[in-house]
Design an enzyme around this catalytic site. Structure first.
Site: not given
Length: 671
Positions: A2, A60, A63, A86-87, A109, A326, A399-400
């Site tokens: 968010c 918002r 999720i 936010n998170g 959450d 990509i 992601s890594g």
């Protein structure tokens, strides 16, 4: 994921009815919030307490808990706290069990976090959280506003004071997820910070707590800001933690250095045990971060970090997970075949998008608005493209990110100490003299010498751009007195800032405490973890993904994984010329070694070639000497010299020029 916005202007002193003032405040919040619609396209709400001049706004992206029970700003059950959050809190279901019998309204959450704050207090709750977040919390009892940011700085949070020449003695406190939201606040006319500009030219990003604007800051990772009344004057101190100035305090609620001290006192001695524990910890992190009420996937480059995350996701999934890569027309920059091979072996639902140079360059005009302040990591372009492609099918991607900093992945970790060990025995004056001698020989003559040497070597062992590399070495020899100097030289783009940036500035970032027990390699890893990781890597991913309304999660940045990483002795991270040794041992249990082993490559695109070709006119206009003089931020001579050398192929100044170009493009967008 968010976006949040807000202001704190204190008790209402404006001669208007409460109803009129309330309406004005909501209007301001909506204007600020509207700039963040890309961060939260699903919903928007505002909350205002006119009596105390506090307002919160929220955008918002749904999720967890897609119902109205997840709307924000959210009130705690008792009504004491109001939050804009936010998170994601990945362990919030575990926290609900620990919190006990509560009459929950939904399963978000955010509601869990508020209940935790009511029971344990904010700081104690933050220490229990596994997640990424930026928080704005109003306490109705103490009439205090608190801003807080996650451990590694995955989520952004800006704050500061609106400055307006027409109101020289009024300093409204404003905050938000991005600078564009703060600029939308009425009367913001903050000038460009020359300190921030100098730091940007050195590092290619602006390190926290600075922003490109005077009196606007980034809250540092792991920090908490409290304010309970408006300041009578602008603060004189830079917003480094710890800080106390009038009614404002900033403190660290979490410190990586503290974690490192406790972890390095408990080193693994057995390799098998270390591999087992890290494998278990990463599996737990991936499982926790795979929880979502919306479609989820992962980025896959075919390198160690992303391949390991995808392998652990797929091992725990019932169906093929969606992976995204990509690819580029230019074969030298295209790593999509490696990703495709890993995806095929793991049987993921792989999605590959090959983009043209035209499509890639079309992103460049969007960058100033996307990043809000100058930002010159050119991998920002392919990062946005892969986020945009993923968003067509999923709302969340893993992601890594963080693997390099925690497990020794960057080349500077093994080459830096080696270079220093070979040079440090020379007295500093002698090193300076050698550097001056190397620099006195022209680049062309060095290149001629290099061609002669290469004629006796195989193609794989030949050295390209000998002259360019010789002159870069000369800079290091002339200015480096110790290993710390070498590190800063390696991560600095423009080495002599005073020759290019006009005005008075103090080009220094935070002086982070570094545990004395760390080796040279570990000192670099620590510094990268508290600067380069949050302010470059995570900033890049956040803006690139949020511009596509995609949430990106980084399992390596679970604090328990970080603690395990710092329990590893150095030889379990770096061996010879290879980093991430322990991650490779885990990965090879799931993916054959020959699918992974190849030289490390960045997420790059041929920007340097484009600057000599299709982007030449665009760059020339931004680097025009008369324009640079008129704008007054740079000395034109060193910029024009690098531009000329780059165009004629004498040297590759891509990174230095991209730094100037991104500032110029941002300035043009925001002037």
């Amino acid at each position: 994921m968010c976006g949040l916005v807000g202001f704190f202007i204190g008790r209402n002193e404006i001669n208007s009815s409460k109803g009129q003032r309330n309406s004005l405040d909501h209007s301001v919040l909506k204007k600020m919030s509207k700039t963040l619609i890309h961060r939260g396209p699903d919903d928007s709400e505002t909350w205002v307490d006119t009596d105390f001049g506090i307002g919160l706004g929220h955008r918002r992206l749904s999720i967890i808990d897609l119902t109205e029970a997840g709307q924000q700003p959210m009130h705690s059950h008792s009504g004491r706290y109001i939050i804009a959050f936010n998170g994601e809190i990945y362990n919030h279901l575990e926290l609900r069990v620990e919190l006990g019998d509560i009459n929950w309204k939904g399963h978000s959450d955010t509601e869990t976090l508020l209940a935790a704050i009511e029971k344990w207090g904010l700081e104690a709750s933050l220490k229990k959280i596994v997640g990424m977040f930026a928080i704005a919390l109003w306490d109705n009892n103490t009439k205090e506003l608190t801003l807080a940011r996650d451990r590694f700085g995955e989520k952004p949070l800006y704050f500061g004071w609106a400055c307006n020449e027409s109101k020289p003695n009024k300093f409204d406190f404003i905050f938000g997820s991005e600078l564009k939201a703060l600029r939308a606040y009425p009367g913001v006319e903050n000038s460009i910070s020359t300190d921030a500009l100098a730091l940007y030219m050195r590092y290619t990003y602006i390190p926290a707590p600075y922003s490109i604007y005077e009196n606007i800051y980034k809250l540092e990772p792991g920090c908490m800001l409290k304010i309970n009344s408006c300041l009578a004057k602008l603060p004189k101190l830079t917003m480094h933690a710890p800080l106390k100035e009038d009614s404002l305090t900033i403190n660290k609620w979490w410190s990586l250095s503290d974690d490192i001290i406790s972890s390095t006192n408990n080193h693994f001695s057995d390799e098998s045990e270390a591999i087992f524990e890290l494998d278990k910890g990463l599996k737990a992190s991936v499982k926790l971060q795979s929880l979502s009420d919306v479609p989820l996937g992962a980025f896959l480059s075919g390198g160690v970090d992303s391949s390991l995350i995808v392998a652990l996701m797929q091992q725990q999934a019932m169906n093929p997970i969606k992976t995204f890569t990509i690819g580029f027309e230019e074969s030298n920059f295209d790593e999509s075949p490696y990703a495709k091979a890993v995806a095929k072996y793991l049987s993921t639902d792989h999605n590959e998008l090959i983009v043209t140079s035209t499509e890639t360059m079309a992103v460049i005009p969007q960058l100033p608005a996307m990043y809000d302040e100058p930002f010159a990591d050119s991998s920002q372009i392919p990062t946005h493209l892969v986020c945009k492609a993923a968003r067509q099918q999923v709302t969340v991607a893993l992601s890594g990110d963080g693997g390099d900093e925690l497990f020794g992945g960057y080349n500077r970790y093994f080459w830096g100490p080696r270079i220093w060990n070979r040079l440090s025995w020379l007295p500093y004056p002698l090193r300076q003299a050698i550097g001056i001698a190397i620099n006195s020989i022209s680049i062309n003559k060095w290149d001629i010498l290099g061609k002669s040497i290469n004629s006796f070597l195989s193609k794989t062992k030949g050295i390209e751009r000998v002259g360019d590399k010789a002159h870069k070495l000369a800079v290091r020899l002339k200015g480096v007195k110790n290993m710390d100097d070498l590190y800063f030289s390696l991560v600095s783009e423009w080495q002599s800032i005073e020759t290019v940036v006009k005005g008075q500035f103090s080009s220094k970032s935070s002086n982070h405490f570094i545990p004395l027990s760390l080796s040279d390699e570990e000192r670099m890893m620590y510094r990268d973890s508290v600067t380069y990781l949050p302010d470059d890597i995570l900033c890049k991913v956040d803006r690139a993904s949020m511009a596509a309304s995609l949430e990106v999660r980084a399992p390596f940045l679970d604090q328990r994984v970080s603690e395990l990483a710092w329990q590893l002795p150095l030889n379990m991270k770096i061996r010879g010329n290879e980093g991430k040794w322990v991650l490779r041992q885990i990965l090879y249990k799931y993916v054959p070694r020959d699918l992974i082993e190849r030289p490390k490559a960045g997420f790059g695109i041929p920007v340097g070639q484009w600057l000599r070709g299709p982007l030449r006119d665009w760059a020339e206009a931004l680097l025009d000497e008369k324009r640079l003089i008129h704008e007054g931020y740079f000395y034109p001579l060193p910029i024009r010299q690098k531009w000329t050398e780059h165009l004629n192929g004498m040297r590759d100044h891509t990174a230095s020029l991209w730094t100037v170009l991104m500032f110029q493009a941002w300035l043009e967008e925001n002037s």
